[in-house]
Design a protein around this motif. Structure first.
Motif: not given
Length: 141
Positions: A23-26, A106, A111
């Motif tokens: 999981t990443r914000s980008w 996350e 996300r």
């Protein structure tokens, strides 16, 4: 080969095949082979996380513990097959699935879920200096 650095214990959770969604914000347009690198830094809160459930049990079953997680090394290779923007429906599917995938990421609307397949742990993790974002690893798997 392209690579991405993950902090421990997440790098090892990918390497042992328990974590198949990063999981990443980008987002990324990249698809293909990806080396999983464990960051060299190991902050106190991450060390504590390794002693909490379900992290502790999952790591222990793989013969890993707080004391032997590889740091600053490429620990696995895989294929990045998709990058999905998280929706409430996607998050609900992950949450209701068997295993601990939801516990190891996350998950929040907006996300991104990087879907990893064909994960192969390296028998001998290779020392490497990590970088931010996706970077080129010159080593051999």
């Amino acid at each position: 080969m392209k690579a991405i650095s993950l902090m421990q214990p997440w790098a090892s959770l990918v390497a042992i095949g328990t974590k198949k969604i990063e999981t990443r914000s980008w987002s990324t347009e990249y698809r293909g082979q990806l080396a999983i690198h464990s960051s060299k830094g190991f902050k106190k809160y991450l060390r504590q996380l390794c002693c909490e459930e379900p992290f502790k049990t999952v790591l222990n079953k793989a013969g890993l513990s707080l004391d032997n997680l590889p740091l600053g090394r490429v620990v696995a290779t895989c294929k990045l097959v998709d990058c999905i923007e998280m929706t409430p429906e996607f998050i609900d599917r992950v949450k209701s699935a068997k295993g601990h995938e939801y516990d190891f990421g996350e998950y929040a609307v907006g996300r991104y879920a990087w879907i990893l397949e064909d994960i192969k742990a390296l028998d001998n993790p290779v020392p490497a200096k990590g970088k931010l974002s996706i970077w080129k690893w010159e080593g051999k798997s």
